[in-house]
Motif scaffolding. Structure first.
Motif, short mmCIF file in Angstrom:
data_model
loop_
_atom_site.label_atom_id
_atom_site.label_comp_id
_atom_site.label_asym_id
_atom_site.label_seq_id
_atom_site.Cartn_x
_atom_site.Cartn_y
_atom_site.Cartn_z
N ALA A 148 -5.12 -20.08 -14.32
CA ALA A 148 -5.43 -20.89 -13.09
C ALA A 148 -5.54 -20.56 -11.69
O ALA A 148 -4.85 -19.43 -11.29
CB ALA A 148 -4.53 -22.14 -13.03
N SER A 149 -6.60 -20.55 -11.10
CA SER A 149 -6.86 -19.81 -9.66
C SER A 149 -6.42 -20.79 -8.65
O SER A 149 -6.47 -22.01 -8.67
CB SER A 149 -8.13 -19.51 -9.62
N PRO A 150 -5.69 -20.37 -7.53
CA PRO A 150 -5.23 -21.09 -6.44
C PRO A 150 -6.31 -21.45 -5.44
O PRO A 150 -6.16 -21.62 -4.31
CB PRO A 150 -4.18 -20.33 -5.76
N ALA A 151 -7.75 -21.13 -5.94
CA ALA A 151 -8.60 -21.43 -5.01
C ALA A 151 -8.77 -22.95 -4.42
O ALA A 151 -9.02 -22.93 -3.01
CB ALA A 151 -10.19 -21.24 -5.84
N PRO A 152 -8.35 -23.91 -5.06
CA PRO A 152 -8.60 -25.23 -4.46
C PRO A 152 -7.63 -25.27 -3.17
O PRO A 152 -8.09 -25.52 -2.21
CB PRO A 152 -8.14 -26.24 -5.47
N ARG A 153 -6.39 -24.92 -3.36
CA ARG A 153 -5.41 -24.64 -2.05
C ARG A 153 -6.12 -23.82 -0.99
O ARG A 153 -6.10 -24.09 0.28
CB ARG A 153 -4.19 -24.30 -2.66
N ARG A 154 -6.53 -22.74 -1.36
CA ARG A 154 -7.00 -21.82 -0.38
C ARG A 154 -8.32 -22.55 0.49
O ARG A 154 -8.44 -22.45 1.59
CB ARG A 154 -7.60 -20.55 -0.95
N THR A 155 -9.01 -23.10 -0.38
CA THR A 155 -10.10 -24.10 0.23
C THR A 155 -9.78 -25.11 1.35
O THR A 155 -10.25 -24.85 2.52
CB THR A 155 -11.18 -24.82 -0.71
N TRP A 156 -8.86 -25.75 0.76
CA TRP A 156 -8.66 -26.86 1.75
C TRP A 156 -7.72 -26.48 3.06
O TRP A 156 -7.78 -26.92 4.16
CB TRP A 156 -7.86 -27.99 1.22
N ALA A 157 -6.87 -25.39 2.62
CA ALA A 157 -6.27 -24.74 3.74
C ALA A 157 -6.89 -24.10 4.73
O ALA A 157 -6.63 -23.99 6.02
CB ALA A 157 -5.18 -23.69 3.19
N MET A 158 -8.19 -23.62 4.30
CA MET A 158 -9.34 -22.89 5.32
C MET A 158 -10.12 -24.07 6.21
O MET A 158 -10.33 -23.80 7.20
CB MET A 158 -9.95 -21.99 4.66
N LEU A 159 -10.35 -25.13 5.22
CA LEU A 159 -11.08 -26.29 6.01
C LEU A 159 -10.45 -27.12 6.94
O LEU A 159 -11.01 -27.42 8.01
CB LEU A 159 -11.61 -26.96 4.83
N ALA A 160 -9.13 -27.38 6.87
CA ALA A 160 -8.35 -28.23 7.74
C ALA A 160 -8.17 -27.89 9.17
O ALA A 160 -8.68 -28.56 9.84
CB ALA A 160 -6.97 -28.33 7.16
N PRO A 161 -8.13 -26.52 9.61
CA PRO A 161 -8.24 -25.92 11.02
C PRO A 161 -9.64 -26.03 11.43
O PRO A 161 -9.78 -25.73 12.54
CB PRO A 161 -7.57 -25.00 11.11
N LEU A 162 -10.51 -25.95 10.60
CA LEU A 162 -12.07 -25.87 11.12
C LEU A 162 -12.61 -26.64 11.93
O LEU A 162 -13.20 -26.22 13.05
CB LEU A 162 -12.93 -25.74 9.87
N PRO A 163 -12.33 -28.03 11.94
CA PRO A 163 -12.79 -28.87 13.05
C PRO A 163 -12.11 -28.70 14.20
O PRO A 163 -12.89 -28.78 15.42
CB PRO A 163 -12.22 -30.23 12.50
#
Length: 413
Positions: free
Chosen positions: A124-139
């Motif tokens: 299992a890849s931790p990609a989903p967590r990395r995705t939202w962790a990078m998207l959250a500060p983007l706005p």
């Protein structure tokens, strides 16, 4: 589950108890007359006599039992359908969790899961967590870049920057609210009930509403909104930048709530015990987020040279966090209705001021004029958002402490 359905299950449980007693007595006579090699029947065997209430309950919730990956998911589903610990006692179980364990154990399965993982299957890849962790500060990052550009540009370049920056911020905010702990639960569309649309409108009012209301009460406005702190209709950038920067702490607070609540779900022995253990977590989540939001409010106000509107920013932030938590845990109807009501109330407040200029309609503007004269234009947004936040915190305290709100069907965090 409807009230009639729970009543039927209670009646079946009572009937099973009476028949189980008779069955146990007959089995006991057989043991006394049949020799010393017999064994006394177990309580579960006596319960599964002519009428098996657990089997009837499993038949009623067949889809839940067959699709569940563990007993906790069955317990959450039963709780969502109205089955309580008192109901489980009628089935001779101490609580819903114990009842769910028996239901899970009695579900027929074709084959047991393999003891070892298949070599060809990647871990299992931790990609989903990395995705939202990078998207959250983007706005917040894009909003900060846009605000910086506004301070350095003029004329048409500024207008072009505003258009491009606003579009980029909206797209980033949409992406951040679609994934991770702030995203919708499985089975709910990300744009269901237009919660994202109402969120954007509230942010637009936070930037333009106070200036427009002040100008309207003074008899204007005479032109379009000016730059930050300029003209009779200034744009307030500090509250919008603060709220967009707070997307990151909001996501991590929601993630912390989900992780801790599921751990409590693993160790709880009853629905009331679980609700009592999650309630402090929920209050701590809001307290942690409001602390971060207050710090960001002071920081952005000092950086932009604008007044720190704590009342407006904190009430709007509380409203948006409560709405996202309810939406993310499978309750999208109440947030959408409350957010739409807040947008309508703010628009109505501005509309009454303009309507009061019509002949014979001056009384329409009296409430808003009085409030603005006494507390300033930000009092309108603080009053509307504060009332809406209280209206959402009541169902949030009730629904987010239920086991069904933290079932394993929620999106990965």
């Amino acid at each position: 589950m409807s009230g009639s359905g729970v009543g039927e299950e209670l009646a079946v449980g009572k009937e099973s108890g009476r028949q189980g007693v008779h069955a146990g007595a007959r089995a006991g006579d057989g043991v006394r007359t049949g020799g010393s090699g017999g064994a006394a029947p177990s309580p579960s065997a006596s319960r599964r006599g002519a009428v098996d209430p657990v089997k009837a309950l499993m038949h009623r919730h067949r889809d839940l039992c067959e699709s569940a990956v563990d007993p906790l998911e069955i317990a959450a589903g039963l709780e969502a359908h109205g089955v309580t610990d008192r109901t489980a006692a009628r089935f001779r179980h101490r609580d819903v969790f114990s009842l769910a364990e028996e239901m899970y154990a009695r579900v027929p399965r074709d084959a047991a899961p393999p003891a070892h993982p298949v070599p060809d299957t990647p871990p299992a890849s931790p990609a989903p967590r990395r995705t939202w962790a990078m998207l959250a500060p983007l706005p917040g990052v894009l909003a900060a870049a846009t605000v910086t550009g506004l301070r350095l540009t003029h004329g048409r370049t500024r207008l072009l920057l505003v258009a491009v920056g606003a579009l980029a911020v909206v797209l980033a905010l949409r992406a951040a609210l679609r994934r991770g702990p702030l995203g919708p639960r499985a089975g709910i569309r990300a744009d269901a009930h237009r919660s994202g649309t109402w969120t954007c409108w509230l942010l637009v009012y936070a930037a333009l509403g106070d200036g427009l209301l002040r100008a309207a009460v003074a008899g204007g406005p005479d032109g379009p909104p000016a730059g930050p702190g300029d003209g009779a209709w200034p744009v307030a950038l500090a509250p919008v930048l603060t709220l967009l920067l707070s997307c990151a702490p909001a996501a991590w607070c929601a993630h912390l709530l989900s992780v801790r609540a599921r751990r409590r779900l693993d160790t709880s022995h009853g629905l009331e015990e679980f609700a009592a253990s999650v309630r402090p977590l929920l209050l701590g989540t809001f307290a942690l987020y409001l602390g971060a939001l207050a710090a960001l409010t002071a920081l952005c106000a000092a950086a932009l040279g604008e007044p720190a509107g704590y009342a407006t920013t904190l009430t709007l932030g509380t409203l948006l966090l409560a709405a996202r938590l309810l939406h993310a845990h499978g309750f999208p109807h109440a947030p959408a209705a409350v957010l739409a009501g807040a947008v309508a109330a703010e628009a109505l407040a501005v509309a009454t001021v303009f309507a009061g200029r019509l002949p014979g309609c001056g009384f329409l503007a009296v409430p808003v004029d009085t409030l603005v004269s006494a507390r300033g234009p930000s009092a309108v947004a603080a009053l509307v958002c504060g009332t809406a936040a209280l209206a959402l915190l009541v169902p949030a305290a009730r629904t987010l402490t239920r086991a069904s709100a933290h079932a394993r069907t929620a999106p990965p965090c």
